[in-house]
Design an enzyme around this catalytic site. Structure first.
Site, PDB file in Angstrom:
ATOM      1  N   ASP A  78      76.481  -7.860 115.882  1.00  0.00           N
ATOM      2  CA  ASP A  78      77.802  -7.807 115.234  1.00  0.00           C
ATOM      3  C   ASP A  78      78.189  -6.389 114.829  1.00  0.00           C
ATOM      4  O   ASP A  78      79.345  -5.979 115.000  1.00  0.00           O
ATOM      5  CB  ASP A  78      77.808  -8.686 113.970  1.00  0.00           C
ATOM      6  CG  ASP A  78      78.007 -10.165 114.292  1.00  0.00           C
ATOM      7  OD1 ASP A  78      78.552 -10.478 115.366  1.00  0.00           O
ATOM      8  OD2 ASP A  78      77.619 -11.001 113.459  1.00  0.00           O
ATOM      9  N   ARG A 116      78.148 -10.934  95.003  1.00  0.00           N
ATOM     10  CA  ARG A 116      77.901 -10.631  96.428  1.00  0.00           C
ATOM     11  C   ARG A 116      78.339  -9.204  96.755  1.00  0.00           C
ATOM     12  O   ARG A 116      77.681  -8.508  97.515  1.00  0.00           O
ATOM     13  CB  ARG A 116      78.690 -11.605  97.308  1.00  0.00           C
ATOM     14  CG  ARG A 116      77.896 -12.803  97.724  1.00  0.00           C
ATOM     15  CD  ARG A 116      78.741 -13.696  98.580  1.00  0.00           C
ATOM     16  NE  ARG A 116      78.095 -13.981  99.856  1.00  0.00           N
ATOM     17  CZ  ARG A 116      78.654 -14.706 100.812  1.00  0.00           C
ATOM     18  NH1 ARG A 116      79.858 -15.210 100.666  1.00  0.00           N
ATOM     19  NH2 ARG A 116      78.012 -14.920 101.938  1.00  0.00           N
ATOM     20  N   GLY A 123      90.203  -9.046 115.499  1.00  0.00           N
ATOM     21  CA  GLY A 123      88.764  -9.130 115.753  1.00  0.00           C
ATOM     22  C   GLY A 123      88.367  -9.511 117.170  1.00  0.00           C
ATOM     23  O   GLY A 123      87.174  -9.694 117.442  1.00  0.00           O
ATOM     24  N   GLY A 172      78.431 -12.402 105.559  1.00  0.00           N
ATOM     25  CA  GLY A 172      77.594 -11.915 106.654  1.00  0.00           C
ATOM     26  C   GLY A 172      78.293 -10.876 107.511  1.00  0.00           C
ATOM     27  O   GLY A 172      77.709  -9.831 107.851  1.00  0.00           O
ATOM     28  N   LYS A 177      73.561 -17.762 110.213  1.00  0.00           N
ATOM     29  CA  LYS A 177      73.074 -16.427 110.591  1.00  0.00           C
ATOM     30  C   LYS A 177      71.922 -15.922 109.728  1.00  0.00           C
ATOM     31  O   LYS A 177      71.059 -15.204 110.209  1.00  0.00           O
ATOM     32  CB  LYS A 177      74.214 -15.407 110.530  1.00  0.00           C
ATOM     33  CG  LYS A 177      75.190 -15.549 111.672  1.00  0.00           C
ATOM     34  CD  LYS A 177      76.231 -14.443 111.645  1.00  0.00           C
ATOM     35  CE  LYS A 177      77.255 -14.670 112.739  1.00  0.00           C
ATOM     36  NZ  LYS A 177      78.262 -13.625 112.826  1.00  0.00           N
TER      37      LYS A 177
HETATM   38  P1  NDP Z   1      80.938 -15.775 105.288  1.00  0.00           P
HETATM   39  O1  NDP Z   1      81.100 -17.229 104.986  1.00  0.00           O
HETATM   40  O2  NDP Z   1      79.592 -15.171 105.273  1.00  0.00           O
HETATM   41  O3  NDP Z   1      81.869 -14.907 104.270  1.00  0.00           O
HETATM   42  C1  NDP Z   1      83.186 -15.307 103.969  1.00  0.00           C
HETATM   43  C2  NDP Z   1      83.868 -14.229 103.146  1.00  0.00           C
HETATM   44  O4  NDP Z   1      85.227 -14.622 102.893  1.00  0.00           O
HETATM   45  C3  NDP Z   1      83.219 -14.015 101.782  1.00  0.00           C
HETATM   46  O5  NDP Z   1      83.386 -12.671 101.395  1.00  0.00           O
HETATM   47  C4  NDP Z   1      84.053 -14.955 100.893  1.00  0.00           C
HETATM   48  O6  NDP Z   1      84.049 -14.598  99.542  1.00  0.00           O
HETATM   49  C5  NDP Z   1      85.431 -14.704 101.462  1.00  0.00           C
HETATM   50  N1  NDP Z   1      86.355 -15.792 101.175  1.00  0.00           N
HETATM   51  C6  NDP Z   1      86.337 -17.035 101.714  1.00  0.00           C
HETATM   52  N2  NDP Z   1      87.360 -17.759 101.209  1.00  0.00           N
HETATM   53  C7  NDP Z   1      88.025 -16.960 100.335  1.00  0.00           C
HETATM   54  C8  NDP Z   1      89.174 -17.135  99.501  1.00  0.00           C
HETATM   55  N3  NDP Z   1      89.839 -18.286  99.476  1.00  0.00           N
HETATM   56  N4  NDP Z   1      89.587 -16.076  98.775  1.00  0.00           N
HETATM   57  C9  NDP Z   1      88.933 -14.900  98.805  1.00  0.00           C
HETATM   58  N5  NDP Z   1      87.838 -14.678  99.562  1.00  0.00           N
HETATM   59  C10 NDP Z   1      87.393 -15.694 100.323  1.00  0.00           C
HETATM   60  O7  NDP Z   1      81.648 -15.604 106.715  1.00  0.00           O
HETATM   61  P2  NDP Z   1      81.508 -14.382 107.741  1.00  0.00           P
HETATM   62  O8  NDP Z   1      81.242 -13.155 106.965  1.00  0.00           O
HETATM   63  O9  NDP Z   1      80.586 -14.750 108.835  1.00  0.00           O
HETATM   64  O10 NDP Z   1      82.984 -14.343 108.371  1.00  0.00           O
HETATM   65  C11 NDP Z   1      84.079 -13.758 107.672  1.00  0.00           C
HETATM   66  C12 NDP Z   1      85.286 -13.649 108.605  1.00  0.00           C
HETATM   67  O11 NDP Z   1      84.995 -12.769 109.691  1.00  0.00           O
HETATM   68  C13 NDP Z   1      85.673 -14.987 109.229  1.00  0.00           C
HETATM   69  O12 NDP Z   1      87.071 -15.064 109.258  1.00  0.00           O
HETATM   70  C14 NDP Z   1      85.119 -14.908 110.633  1.00  0.00           C
HETATM   71  O13 NDP Z   1      85.901 -15.669 111.536  1.00  0.00           O
HETATM   72  C15 NDP Z   1      85.266 -13.412 110.924  1.00  0.00           C
HETATM   73  N6  NDP Z   1      84.288 -12.946 111.918  1.00  0.00           N
HETATM   74  C16 NDP Z   1      84.743 -12.367 113.075  1.00  0.00           C
HETATM   75  C17 NDP Z   1      83.861 -11.906 114.024  1.00  0.00           C
HETATM   76  C18 NDP Z   1      84.381 -11.304 115.291  1.00  0.00           C
HETATM   77  O14 NDP Z   1      83.586 -11.125 116.241  1.00  0.00           O
HETATM   78  N7  NDP Z   1      85.641 -10.924 115.343  1.00  0.00           N
HETATM   79  C19 NDP Z   1      82.397 -11.999 113.837  1.00  0.00           C
HETATM   80  C20 NDP Z   1      82.011 -12.610 112.585  1.00  0.00           C
HETATM   81  C21 NDP Z   1      82.942 -13.076 111.664  1.00  0.00           C
HETATM   82  P3  NDP Z   1      82.917 -15.213  98.548  1.00  0.00           P
HETATM   83  O15 NDP Z   1      81.712 -14.324  98.702  1.00  0.00           O
HETATM   84  O16 NDP Z   1      83.546 -15.133  97.227  1.00  0.00           O
HETATM   85  O17 NDP Z   1      82.651 -16.617  98.991  1.00  0.00           O
END
Ligand code: NDP
Length: 282
Positions: free
Chosen positions: A107, A161, A251, A135, A71
């Protein structure tokens, strides 16, 4: 569905891509309105993103969705960006307009529409706890700020972040009280107790039974707990919140409403939201 040389091709670029529900959602909408479009999914490795986006023009592909992990990087290869995509630094929709590749982000509006229509919740004046700073969290935070949230607290595993997102919020919406917290610990649980709206925008709980690091005892009646994850339909966070009497929402609605806005950008037609939702009921 009859595919001919006139059929317009749209799709989604992501890696991995096998989890996506977007093809069934959009193809149902095209069929319902009798539009000559077909939606497919394209697994694009990060190293091939540039070629894939540039290739849209070469192949005359009408548009694509862009999902994890592309993205933000996809922006570099586009000719024009909507105001929202610029602000967020991320696109989830590309449309080929003449010779130009134009980027949009639906989004944030998808999230707010779902929150208001399904959660019956107006963020104005609310204290909100947002878990995550990726994101999706960015899109959510900006939309909440634009809708007049009073306080947005951001808790993320990677503190830098969360800090960056707070800085961005302070810049675009100085009237909102924004702060960041470490994940886990008393400060987070106090903030969760006080929040009227708690949103999980981390991927913790996606296709698993994991619980974001927040104490379930901080959840209570009178709150709305919104998990951006829709698979599973009820994450552990939502199950715990429901058991404590909070209102819950997953979601799926955000997925449908962001998809509906994308559909309208591509086709110029009003999206059949009910049909799109029914196509992906899980
Ligand atoms: P990103 O990869 O950009 O962000 C992931 C986030 O999750 C970060 O804040 C990351 O923290 C955190 N994270 C990942 N693993 C862990 C862990 N083990 N412990 C703690 N924090 C963790 O992904 P997106 O922002 O695009 O997506 C995030 C969620 O939102 C996903 O589950 C996705 O499926 C959902 N989503 C749903 C949508 C919908 O239409 N319903 C649209 C877009 C996304 P860190 O910064 O530390 O890595």
């Amino acid at each position: 569905m009859k595919i001919t040389s006139h059929t317009k091709v749209v799709g989604i670029l992501g890696y991995p891509i096998n989890h996506t529900l977007s093809p069934q959602m959009h193809n149902a909408a095209f069929a319902h309105l009798g539009l000559d479009y077909v939606y497919s999914s394209f697994e694009v490795k990060p190293e091939n993103l540039r070629g894939a986006v540039r290739g849209l023009r070469a192949l005359n592909i009408a548009g694509v969705n862009v999902t994890v992990p592309h993205k933000e990087r996809a922006l570099e290869y586009l000719d024009e960006l909507s105001e929202n995509a610029k602000k967020l630094g991320a696109v989830n929709t590309i449309k080929l307009e003449g010779e130009k590749l134009c980027g949009y982000n639906t989004d944030s509006e998808g999230f707010i529409t779902s929150l208001e229509k399904e959660g019956n919740t107006d963020p104005e004046g609310k204290k909100i706890l947002l878990l995550g700073a990726g994101g999706a969290a960015k899109a959510v935070a900006v939309s909440l700020a634009n809708q007049g949230a009073r306080k947005i607290s951001i808790a993320n595993r990677t503190k830098e972040r969360a800090n960056a997102l707070v800085t961005m919020l302070k810049h675009i919406a100085p009237q909102v009280e924004a702060n960041c917290l470490p994940l886990g610990g008393d400060e987070l649980n106090k903030c969760a107790t006080e929040a009227q709206l708690i949103i999980n925008a981390t991927s913790v709980g996606l296709k698993s039974d994991a619980m974001p690091p927040i104490d379930a005892n901080a959840l209570h009646a009178g709150q709305l707990v919104y998990d951006l994850i829709y698979s599973p339909a009820k994450t552990r966070l939502l199950a715990e919140a429901e058991a404590k009497g909070a209102k819950i929402l997953n979601g799926l609605g955000m997925l449908v409403y962001q998809g509906a806005l994308t559909f309208e950008i591509w086709t110029g037609k009003k999206a059949p939201v009910r049909v799109m939702r029914e196509a992906i009921m899980i």
